[in-house]
Design a protein around this motif. Structure first.
Motif, PDB file in Angstrom:
ATOM      1  N   GLU A  29      41.171  30.376   4.756  1.00 40.65           N
ATOM      2  CA  GLU A  29      39.933  29.944   5.397  1.00 40.65           C
ATOM      3  C   GLU A  29      38.746  30.266   4.489  1.00 40.65           C
ATOM      4  N   ASP A  31      34.529  30.139   4.829  1.00 39.51           N
ATOM      5  CA  ASP A  31      33.457  29.979   5.803  1.00 39.51           C
ATOM      6  C   ASP A  31      32.727  28.660   5.579  1.00 39.51           C
ATOM      7  N   GLU A  32      32.440  27.955   6.659  1.00 36.68           N
ATOM      8  CA  GLU A  32      31.741  26.680   6.558  1.00 36.68           C
ATOM      9  C   GLU A  32      30.333  26.848   6.010  1.00 36.68           C
ATOM     10  N   LYS A  33      29.754  28.027   6.115  1.00 35.39           N
ATOM     11  CA  LYS A  33      28.436  28.326   5.540  1.00 35.39           C
ATOM     12  C   LYS A  33      28.637  29.141   4.252  1.00 35.39           C
ATOM     13  N   ARG A  53      26.844  26.191   0.799  1.00 40.60           N
ATOM     14  CA  ARG A  53      27.106  25.019   1.638  1.00 40.60           C
ATOM     15  C   ARG A  53      26.300  25.178   2.918  1.00 40.60           C
ATOM     16  N   ASP A  55      26.147  22.543   5.337  1.00 42.11           N
ATOM     17  CA  ASP A  55      26.871  21.822   6.379  1.00 42.11           C
ATOM     18  C   ASP A  55      27.895  20.928   5.693  1.00 42.11           C
ATOM     19  N   ALA A  56      28.589  20.116   6.464  1.00 49.14           N
ATOM     20  CA  ALA A  56      29.616  19.235   5.908  1.00 49.14           C
ATOM     21  C   ALA A  56      29.027  18.382   4.786  1.00 49.14           C
ATOM     22  N   TRP A  59      25.694  20.578  -0.203  1.00 52.94           N
ATOM     23  CA  TRP A  59      25.859  21.695  -1.120  1.00 52.94           C
ATOM     24  C   TRP A  59      24.626  21.875  -1.980  1.00 52.94           C
ATOM     25  N   GLU A 111      34.765  21.781  -0.833  1.00 53.41           N
ATOM     26  CA  GLU A 111      34.715  20.949   0.386  1.00 53.41           C
ATOM     27  C   GLU A 111      36.127  20.560   0.826  1.00 53.41           C
ATOM     28  N   ILE A 114      37.784  23.681   2.334  1.00 51.84           N
ATOM     29  CA  ILE A 114      37.257  23.981   3.674  1.00 51.84           C
ATOM     30  C   ILE A 114      37.846  23.024   4.704  1.00 51.84           C
ATOM     31  N   ASN A 115      37.955  21.740   4.349  1.00 53.70           N
ATOM     32  CA  ASN A 115      38.467  20.735   5.280  1.00 53.70           C
ATOM     33  C   ASN A 115      39.986  20.617   5.268  1.00 53.70           C
TER      34      ASN A 115
END
Length: 161
Positions: A29, A31-33, A53, A55-56, A59, A111, A114-115
């Motif tokens: 994992e 972190d999305e941030k 990052r 958000d989706a 960057w 990215e 993360i996804n």
């Protein structure tokens, strides 16, 4: 009668011998941030930056070394790339960047991680290796104790966190 114990013993040996600390693993994992210092080695050149990052697919990479690029901010938002330095700002379509731009590859690979798109993972002790592809370029990500340590694209580009 002797065949049954022999088969059982042989099956047990195969099971014990085939198990090791290396095998498939689930993706780590991030972190999305995500925010981290990164040392980028591209050929013989080295750069230091902070990558983050918001958000989706949003960057930012701000360079601090070498002096020639210190203060340069690159922003990637969807299809737009923004370059800022010393009060000047320039926007261009992201597809106008070189296909193998080190900043674009680094952010794109993060990215993908993360996804969890198209990733294969293996584990060897506390090290997890994830492999994937971005912009037609294969990459390998190394994680130690669940934290990303390195992204490698062939022998020309390495990002160390």
């Amino acid at each position: 009668m002797r065949i049954k114990p022999l088969i059982t013993a042989l099956a047990a040996c195969v099971c014990f011998c085939s198990c090791s600390s290396q095998g498939s693993a689930k993706p780590c994992e991030i972190d999305e941030k995500f925010t981290s210092q990164v040392k980028i080695t591209h050929g013989a050149r080295e750069y230091t930056a902070t990558v983050s990052r918001a958000d989706a697919d949003i960057w930012q990479m701000e360079f601090s070394a070498p002096e020639t690029v210190a203060g340069l901010k690159l922003g990637f938002t969807g299809n737009v790339c923004t370059l800022e330095m010393q009060g000047l700002k320039y926007e261009l379509e992201r597809k106008s960047l070189p296909q193998w731009s080190s900043a674009s590859l680094c952010c794109g690979a993060l990215e993908e991680i993360i996804n969890k798109r198209g990733m294969t993972c293996t584990k060897d002790g506390s090290t997890v290796t994830e492999k994937g592809s971005v912009n037609g370029q294969d990459f390998t990500a190394q994680f130690e104790d669940g934290k990303i340590k390195e992204l490698t694209f062939s022998d020309q580009l390495k990002c160390e966190f």
